[in-house]
Design a protein around this motif. Structure first.
Motif, PDB file in Angstrom:
ATOM      1  N   GLU A 184       0.939   0.503  -8.027  1.00 37.29           N
ATOM      2  CA  GLU A 184       0.315   1.127  -7.354  1.00 37.29           C
ATOM      3  C   GLU A 184      -1.086   0.110  -6.332  1.00 37.29           C
ATOM      4  OE1 GLU A 184       1.473   4.089  -6.369  1.00 37.29           O
ATOM      5  OE2 GLU A 184       1.624   4.527  -7.858  1.00 37.29           O
ATOM      6  N   SER A 189       3.668  -1.105   1.604  1.00 39.85           N
ATOM      7  CA  SER A 189       4.478  -0.746  -0.379  1.00 39.85           C
ATOM      8  C   SER A 189       5.456  -0.834   0.353  1.00 39.85           C
ATOM      9  CB  SER A 189       4.194   0.091  -0.880  1.00 39.85           C
ATOM     10  OG  SER A 189       2.632   0.894  -0.947  1.00 39.85           O
ATOM     11  N   GLY A 209       4.751   4.208  -0.209  1.00 37.31           N
ATOM     12  CA  GLY A 209       5.665   3.922  -0.759  1.00 37.31           C
ATOM     13  C   GLY A 209       6.311   6.334  -0.001  1.00 37.31           C
TER      14      GLY A 209
END
Ligand code: ASP
Ligand code: MG
Length: 420
Positions: free
Chosen positions: A201, A37, A8
């Motif tokens: 995650e 992500s 991210g």
């Protein structure tokens, strides 16, 4: 072929996406699968949205608007032409959430969570895939849910390796011959085609799954740090980059809480002997860390810090012994409350563990344990793990700290401490 994973932080704004493009361009003409992500803090935002929605709060709609605006601002910078198809596609991805919010929340929380939160990855990969095409890197968007089959455990889907491997091997090698493939981290799907997620995650793990199934030459995880460091720079001023690391040390470090890579990432790569590179997306020439098969141990002691720990001590109310009579009951209660143990120690009549103080479920666990045991607890503690410790490293971390519990084996020392 190779697998790249971008988290991210690497795609948190338009410049990040452009930077991803520059990195991928340096690997032109190589077969590459790219796992991405959700952008920036999108997952946190969508998590918050789920909470509000389930509690029937109007703010859910505001949070959705915030997520849309954030992505709109990035897409407008990357694709100023308002008629570019990416704009519609991004809107359509969010429609999934619009629809859910129209009804009141009836489905189980974890199920709703997965349907909503997965949109972050679906949107980010849509943007990245279009962007690569506009800069001349021909790419194809792949829906990870068509490949990664999980069980029905929402929010922590367990991967069916057999089916997942077969699906990936059957279709992706051929597609990789003619274009880059872009897919989502973190998400999978059940056999009934409901979206699941693999745990927070979890995109690193997704990348490792694709790499293992495709027998990739390597997996590279692009991060905002130069590689694996011997401590988190958040806690230590002087950290050192570890250029090479064995799979075993990497598994141990992540198991004890090093957050640089998701703990589940290493094993699939180790099984297939696929090297894992952890590199900086800011300083791409820098070598970073290579995790591979080696007998070398860590060149420097490594430190892992976990704050906000609570020590729970459990004592039987009767005259029974902990291990023989009670351990499996105690563990099943921890399991039922989804609580992971960070450190544990037992004596004949006492069992002590350190866990993350996550609030609600810890209080629920305490009440549950109290029905059968005498329970003591102490919060506000820190857990320090040192791999390849010596006295000097222990002294270094104990400045102004008092030891509450200590465990050592040949390689690892764990200190549960309280600030003085
Ligand atoms: N977007 C997900 C998260 O923030 C997965 C990941 O980033 O790895 O947890
Ligand atoms: Mg992330």
């Amino acid at each position: 072929m190779q697998v790249f994973k971008f988290g991210g932080a690497s795609v948190k704004d338009a410049e990040g996406v452009a930077n991803l493009g520059r990195i991928v361009a340096t690997h032109k003409n190589k077969a590459l699968l790219i796992v991405v992500s959700a952008m920036g803090k999108t997952t946190n935002l969508l998590e918050e949205l789920v909470k509000c929605y389930v509690q029937g709060m109007d703010s859910a709609a505001n949070l959705l608007e915030e997520a849309k605006q954030y992505h709109r601002s990035i897409t407008m910078q990357l694709f100023p032409d308002a008629s570019h198809p990416v704009h519609n596609e991004v809107t359509n991805r969010f429609v999934e959430i619009d629809w859910i919010l129209e009804e009141s929340a009836m489905d189980p929380y974890d199920y709703l969570y997965d349907q909503i939160v997965a949109v972050g990855e679906l949107v980010s990969t849509t943007i990245v895939s279009h962007y690569l095409n506009t800069i001349g890197l021909q790419s194809r968007w792949i829906d990870a849910r068509d490949f990664i089959l999980t069980d029905n455990s929402h929010r922590e889907g367990r991967v069916d390796w057999k089916v997942t491997t077969a699906r990936i091997q059957e279709r992706l090698p051929e597609l990789l011959e003619s274009q880059l493939l872009i897919t989502q981290g973190f998400i999978g799907s059940t056999s009934e085609n409901f979206t699941t997620t693999l745990g927070r995650e979890g995109s690193d793990y997704s990348a490792a799954i694709f790499a293992a199934c495709l027998q990739a030459e390597s997996l590279t995880i692009w991060k905002d740090v130069p590689g694996v460091l011997n401590a988190d720079p958040k806690w230590f001023d002087q950290t050192e980059l570890i250029p090479e690391l064995s799979y075993l040390d990497a598994i141990e470090l992540t198991y004890y809480g090093a957050t640089v890579i998701h703990p589940k990432t290493i094993k699939p790569l180790q099984n297939k002997n696929i090297p894992l590179f952890v590199k900086s997306f800011i300083d791409i020439e820098n070598g970073g860390t290579q995790i591979k098969r080696t007998n070398e141990s860590l060149p420097v002691p490594s430190f892992i810090f976990k704050v906000n720990q609570v020590l729970i001590s459990v004592l039987p109310k009767d005259f029974s012994f902990i291990v023989e009579d009670n351990l499996s009951d105690i563990f099943s209660r921890f399991h039922a409350h989804k609580i992971k143990v960070n450190m544990m120690h037992n004596s004949a009549v006492n069992f002590s563990v350190s866990i993350d103080d996550t609030g609600g479920n810890v209080s629920a666990l305490l009440s549950d344990l109290q029905t059968r045991y005498d329970v003591q607890h102490q919060g506000g503690l820190e857990l320090i793990t040192i791999r390849y410790y010596n006295q000097q490293t222990i002294d270094r971390v104990l400045v102004e700290k008092e030891i509450i519990m200590e465990l050592r084996d040949s390689y690892t020392c764990q200190l549960l401490v309280r600030k003085l």
